[in-house]
Enzyme design. Structure first.
Site, short mmCIF file in Angstrom:
data_model
loop_
_atom_site.label_atom_id
_atom_site.label_comp_id
_atom_site.label_asym_id
_atom_site.label_seq_id
_atom_site.Cartn_x
_atom_site.Cartn_y
_atom_site.Cartn_z
CD GLU A 1 -2.56 1.27 2.67
OE1 GLU A 1 -3.50 2.09 2.75
OE2 GLU A 1 -2.25 0.49 3.59
CE LYS B 1 -8.67 1.14 3.26
NZ LYS B 1 -7.59 1.44 4.24
CB CYS C 1 -5.10 -1.36 4.46
SG CYS C 1 -4.31 -1.24 6.08
#
Length: 503
Positions: free
Chosen positions: A255, A327, A381
């Protein structure tokens, strides 16, 4: 009051059942102790207090890694991290409280009913914890069993179903003390049956050999955003990525591996973004693909920033972007600041650098990058911790890529994060590939087993063949959290019926 203290200690003890300690039998002992305390209790309010104290003890110990994340933010004092852990634990403990309150209310006159209702209510309360106020389902009870063979049961009943089963097993062990052996036999038989029942078959070897390389540069949060460190980060990523070869490979970076925007619509910054893409693409062979975390900046007038996203980019040779995922499930205080006007006035800020809040994407998405890599599911994540919400069910991928930045999370957060990624792999019948800057990067097969990993705080790279996916979606992948919710309701209803018959 003494019983509440005992429940608090039992909850704190249960936290060591999770990673990185991993003494999972402690969980059975702790919940058995909670059952005994509930049995000796004489009021609903005290039963609620017992459940809350147990949950508070478990969360305040198990979530200690959250305090570590505050040590990287100069705008806020480090001690505020422990305040955050305590406040969050005060809230999260409400969910075990709901479960113990229901168990005592329906089972206060019958121990078997109490255990039955507690198992069902616990499964439902964990699901509630995953959806209320954007959800925070970290460390469900099932996560303690991720390193055990029982992880495969999640393919049938999901994570929250396995959590309910853990409570039933613990309660059945407690009932043995009162010479009630039948519940233990029934629960053990049900557990064995679930474990032995055929789920979707996973081929022992993939039909197509697809080489992947996962890079872990060991870049700590204290260095990641330090001025001038980006060149050193680039050097480490390039060195660990290795030279391009004749065989196609999928290269995986963590990430925000590229800290400058990878796509930027501001006119003055488009050249810098193109440079980042070209530099990353120069490491690729003619048939390679790079998956990396990065930032995207959008601007309608070419000057002002309209929105920014935390994204995953699929980059082809030459720096061409062939896919992007934004995300969707953003981290409060990490990627956006709730109640920004008020909290900014009080001097609080995001943990991550910058004052601009990220904009969420549309949700689980499968990106087809073409070639032999095909369809890839992306979870950025902590999105991987949301059971039943990691895959686009209408466009099922062949594997899941989960880049993360666990450098925030001290020594306890990364192994707990890995355990929950293992649950998702088993639930969905899909391999999960994790790339993190400081660990734990890993290749997880479709049964939830770790094939290869790089230890925490070590630099390195994983070369592996992409494991095979299940031949068909497992039961949970098809029906999602309706399965554990139905099981939870049936357990509660069964306990109620049993209690009325015995009366």
């Amino acid at each position: 009051m003494r019983f509440v203290l005992y429940a608090l200690l039992a909850g704190a003890l249960s936290a060591f059942a999770f990673q990185p300690v991993g003494w999972w039998p402690l969980l059975l002992i702790a919940i058995a102790a909670l059952c005994e305390l509930l049995d000796r209790n004489t009021s609903l309010w005290r039963s609620l207090a017992l459940g809350w104290a147990f949950g508070f003890g478990q969360f305040v110990v198990g979530l200690n890694w959250i305090a570590t994340s505050f040590t990287y933010q100069a705008n806020m004092p480090a001690w505020l991290g422990w305040v955050a852990v305590v406040l969050l634990s005060i809230y999260l403990a409400v969910y075990p409280m709901i479960a113990t309150g229901a168990a005592w209310w329906f089972g206060r006159d019958d121990r078997v009913v109490m255990v039955t209702v507690l198992g069902g209510a616990w499964a439902i309360s964990e699901w509630l914890r995953s959806v209320v106020f954007t959800g925070f389902p970290w460390n469900p009870l099932a996560a303690a069993l991720a390193p055990t063979p029982l992880v495969t049961i999640t393919a049938l009943i999901g994570t929250y179903g396995l959590s309910g089963l853990v409570v039933l097993l613990s309660g059945a062990v407690w009932l043995e003390y009162y010479r009630k052996w039948l519940p233990l036999v029934v629960i053990l038989a049900a557990t064995a049956l679930l474990w032995l029942l055929p789920s979707s078959a996973v081929p022992p070897d993939p039909l197509t050999i697809r080489n992947v390389r996962i890079v872990q540069p060991n870049i700590g949060q204290e260095d990641k955003w330090r001025p001038g460190f980006d060149e050193e980060a680039t050097r480490r990523l390039a060195m660990l990525s290795g030279p391009a070869g004749a065989e196609p490979r999928l290269l995986l970076w963590p990430e925000a591996a590229i800290t400058d925007p990878v796509e930027d619509q501001r006119i003055a910054m488009q050249g810098a973004a193109a440079f980042q893409r070209t530099r990353a693409g120069s490491l690729l062979g003619p048939n390679d693909v790079l998956l990396t975390g990065g930032l995207a900046v959008e601007s309608r007038d070419g000057v002002r920033v309209e929105r920014a996203t935390n994204s995953i980019f699929a980059i082809a040779p030459g720096g061409r972007v062939i896919g992007r995922y934004d995300k969707a499930h953003l981290v409060p205080y990490g990627e956006y600041l709730p109640m920004r006007p008020l909290l900014s006035y009080l001097g609080l800020s995001r943990l991550a650098p910058g004052d601009l809040d990220f904009t969420p994407g549309p949700g689980p998405r499968t990106v087809d990058v073409g070639g032999q890599w095909g369809k890839i599911g992306f979870d950025l994540c902590y999105e991987i911790i949301f059971s039943g919400h990691v895959v686009d069910a209408n466009n099922r991928p062949e594997f899941i890529f989960n880049p993360s930045n666990d450098a925030w999370f001290g020594s306890w957060g990364p192994p707990q994060h890995l355990a929950q990624a293992r649950l998702r792999a088993a639930e969905e019948g899909l391999p999960v590939l994790r790339a993190t800057p400081t660990g734990i990067s890993a290749v997880i097969d479709a049964r939830g087993n770790v094939v290869k990993e790089i230890a925490w705080r070590q630099a390195g790279a994983i070369d592996a063949v992409l494991p095979a996916a299940a031949n068909a979606p497992p039961l949970f992948a098809r029906f999602g959290n309706s399965i554990p919710l139905i099981l939870g309701v049936l357990l509660i209803a069964g306990g109620i019926v049993l209690s009325r018959r015995r009366r």
